[in-house]
Design a protein around this motif. Sequence first.
Motif, PDB file in Angstrom:
ATOM      1  N   VAL A 281      52.776  28.361  55.005  1.00 46.69           N
ATOM      2  CA  VAL A 281      52.619  29.018  53.710  1.00 46.69           C
ATOM      3  C   VAL A 281      51.396  29.928  53.749  1.00 46.69           C
ATOM      4  CG1 VAL A 281      52.272  28.663  51.237  1.00 46.69           C
ATOM      5  CG2 VAL A 281      53.666  27.034  52.550  1.00 46.69           C
ATOM      6  N   GLY A 282      51.629  31.224  53.635  1.00 46.22           N
ATOM      7  CA  GLY A 282      50.535  32.192  53.591  1.00 46.22           C
ATOM      8  C   GLY A 282      50.075  32.396  52.167  1.00 46.22           C
ATOM      9  N   VAL A 283      48.781  32.150  51.948  1.00 47.74           N
ATOM     10  CA  VAL A 283      48.187  32.281  50.611  1.00 47.74           C
ATOM     11  C   VAL A 283      47.113  33.358  50.665  1.00 47.74           C
ATOM     12  CG1 VAL A 283      46.864  31.094  48.804  1.00 47.74           C
ATOM     13  CG2 VAL A 283      48.592  29.834  50.108  1.00 47.74           C
ATOM     14  N   GLY A 284      47.052  34.187  49.638  1.00 47.20           N
ATOM     15  CA  GLY A 284      45.990  35.186  49.583  1.00 47.20           C
ATOM     16  C   GLY A 284      46.240  36.242  48.536  1.00 47.20           C
ATOM     17  N   ASN A 285      45.195  37.018  48.287  1.00 52.48           N
ATOM     18  CA  ASN A 285      45.244  38.088  47.305  1.00 52.48           C
ATOM     19  C   ASN A 285      44.947  39.403  48.025  1.00 52.48           C
ATOM     20  OD1 ASN A 285      44.620  39.982  45.288  1.00 52.48           O
ATOM     21  ND2 ASN A 285      43.948  38.385  43.887  1.00 52.48           N
TER      22      ASN A 285
ATOM     23  N   THR B  89      59.597  27.461  59.060  1.00 51.43           N
ATOM     24  CA  THR B  89      59.884  28.348  57.946  1.00 51.43           C
ATOM     25  C   THR B  89      58.561  28.985  57.529  1.00 51.43           C
ATOM     26  OG1 THR B  89      61.574  26.819  57.168  1.00 51.43           O
ATOM     27  CG2 THR B  89      60.804  28.458  55.591  1.00 51.43           C
ATOM     28  N   VAL B  90      58.572  30.275  57.234  1.00 49.80           N
ATOM     29  CA  VAL B  90      57.362  30.964  56.810  1.00 49.80           C
ATOM     30  C   VAL B  90      57.588  31.504  55.407  1.00 49.80           C
ATOM     31  CG1 VAL B  90      55.735  32.829  57.309  1.00 49.80           C
ATOM     32  CG2 VAL B  90      56.847  31.601  59.205  1.00 49.80           C
ATOM     33  N   VAL B  91      56.630  31.213  54.509  1.00 49.74           N
ATOM     34  CA  VAL B  91      56.715  31.657  53.118  1.00 49.74           C
ATOM     35  C   VAL B  91      55.409  32.347  52.746  1.00 49.74           C
ATOM     36  CG1 VAL B  91      57.039  30.932  50.719  1.00 49.74           C
ATOM     37  CG2 VAL B  91      58.188  29.681  52.561  1.00 49.74           C
ATOM     38  N   ASN B  92      55.498  33.549  52.204  1.00 44.88           N
ATOM     39  CA  ASN B  92      54.337  34.268  51.686  1.00 44.88           C
ATOM     40  C   ASN B  92      54.303  34.026  50.180  1.00 44.88           C
ATOM     41  OD1 ASN B  92      52.528  36.081  50.625  1.00 44.88           O
ATOM     42  ND2 ASN B  92      53.425  37.875  51.593  1.00 44.88           N
ATOM     43  N   VAL B  93      53.305  33.287  49.699  1.00 43.47           N
ATOM     44  CA  VAL B  93      53.230  32.977  48.261  1.00 43.47           C
ATOM     45  C   VAL B  93      52.179  33.815  47.553  1.00 43.47           C
ATOM     46  CG1 VAL B  93      54.070  30.632  48.635  1.00 43.47           C
ATOM     47  CG2 VAL B  93      51.593  31.044  48.503  1.00 43.47           C
TER      48      VAL B  93
ATOM     49  N   VAL C 148      45.479  33.407  65.354  1.00 50.51           N
ATOM     50  CA  VAL C 148      46.349  32.460  64.645  1.00 50.51           C
ATOM     51  C   VAL C 148      47.812  32.799  64.886  1.00 50.51           C
ATOM     52  CG1 VAL C 148      47.075  31.645  62.358  1.00 50.51           C
ATOM     53  CG2 VAL C 148      44.630  31.835  62.917  1.00 50.51           C
ATOM     54  N   ILE C 149      48.158  34.067  64.782  1.00 50.39           N
ATOM     55  CA  ILE C 149      49.541  34.496  65.019  1.00 50.39           C
ATOM     56  C   ILE C 149      49.979  34.110  66.433  1.00 50.39           C
ATOM     57  CG2 ILE C 149      51.012  36.547  65.315  1.00 50.39           C
ATOM     58  CD1 ILE C 149      49.315  37.754  62.916  1.00 50.39           C
ATOM     59  N   ASP C 150      49.113  34.359  67.418  1.00 44.48           N
ATOM     60  CA  ASP C 150      49.440  33.993  68.803  1.00 44.48           C
ATOM     61  C   ASP C 150      49.615  32.485  68.952  1.00 44.48           C
ATOM     62  OD1 ASP C 150      49.368  36.654  69.557  1.00 44.48           O
ATOM     63  OD2 ASP C 150      47.344  36.540  70.426  1.00 44.48           O
ATOM     64  N   LEU C 151      48.732  31.699  68.325  1.00 45.10           N
ATOM     65  CA  LEU C 151      48.825  30.238  68.420  1.00 45.10           C
ATOM     66  C   LEU C 151      50.114  29.714  67.771  1.00 45.10           C
ATOM     67  CD1 LEU C 151      45.138  29.179  67.660  1.00 45.10           C
ATOM     68  CD2 LEU C 151      46.408  28.780  69.786  1.00 45.10           C
TER      69      LEU C 151
ATOM     70  N   ALA D 182      51.335  35.523  57.314  1.00 44.93           N
ATOM     71  CA  ALA D 182      52.712  35.140  56.957  1.00 44.93           C
ATOM     72  C   ALA D 182      53.662  36.320  57.104  1.00 44.93           C
ATOM     73  CB  ALA D 182      52.757  34.593  55.528  1.00 44.93           C
ATOM     74  N   ASP D 183      53.262  37.488  56.645  1.00 46.14           N
ATOM     75  CA  ASP D 183      54.129  38.664  56.756  1.00 46.14           C
ATOM     76  C   ASP D 183      54.429  39.007  58.216  1.00 46.14           C
ATOM     77  OD1 ASP D 183      54.420  38.971  54.030  1.00 46.14           O
ATOM     78  OD2 ASP D 183      52.980  40.618  53.865  1.00 46.14           O
ATOM     79  N   ARG D 184      53.396  38.968  59.066  1.00 50.48           N
ATOM     80  CA  ARG D 184      53.604  39.271  60.484  1.00 50.48           C
ATOM     81  C   ARG D 184      54.534  38.261  61.133  1.00 50.48           C
ATOM     82  NH1 ARG D 184      49.483  41.302  63.694  1.00 50.48           N
ATOM     83  NH2 ARG D 184      50.727  40.609  65.467  1.00 50.48           N
ATOM     84  N   LEU D 185      54.325  36.970  60.842  1.00 52.35           N
ATOM     85  CA  LEU D 185      55.171  35.948  61.446  1.00 52.35           C
ATOM     86  C   LEU D 185      56.615  36.074  60.966  1.00 52.35           C
ATOM     87  CD1 LEU D 185      52.723  32.924  61.403  1.00 52.35           C
ATOM     88  CD2 LEU D 185      53.542  34.184  63.420  1.00 52.35           C
TER      89      LEU D 185
END
Length: 162
Positions: free
Chosen positions: A19-23, A50-54, A152-155, A36-39
Amino acid sequence: MIPLEQGLRQILSEPTCLVGVGNLMRNDDAVGVIIADRLCQELQPSPRLTVVNVEDVIENHVFRIAANDARNVLVIDAVAGDDAEPGSLVLGRLEEMEAARGGYSTHKLALSTAAGVLRHHGKDVYLLGIVAANTDYGTEISQEILDTAEVVIDLVRANSKE
């Protein structure tokens, strides 16, 4: 806290909802959303991840996340680091991190509430925090935050293969 690479490997070895969180309007606070968007763009759909951008409204998505078959929920968010260097990473169970320091995340109340709902639905909830340099209003992300986002994306990419 959990050792980063070992912890991510363990979390991602089971079905996980990331879950990607941010403003996007608060500089470095956007890092969870960017990851989250990149993944979402780069990873093939998988029953294990599952990847969710919230963005900054996890409460609008919490019941959809709770209904997901994933055992683990990995929240990626910018965090306040006190003395930690910008771009540093912290990983741990969300409730333990909240209890130990009164919360790391820049979205404390919403994350605590969402984590309670998710735990009620049998999920283990973790926070992967990236120490932010600047969360004032604006749209510029610090280079050290962007560099850490790539790590993080690579990991995640390396540890989410079936």
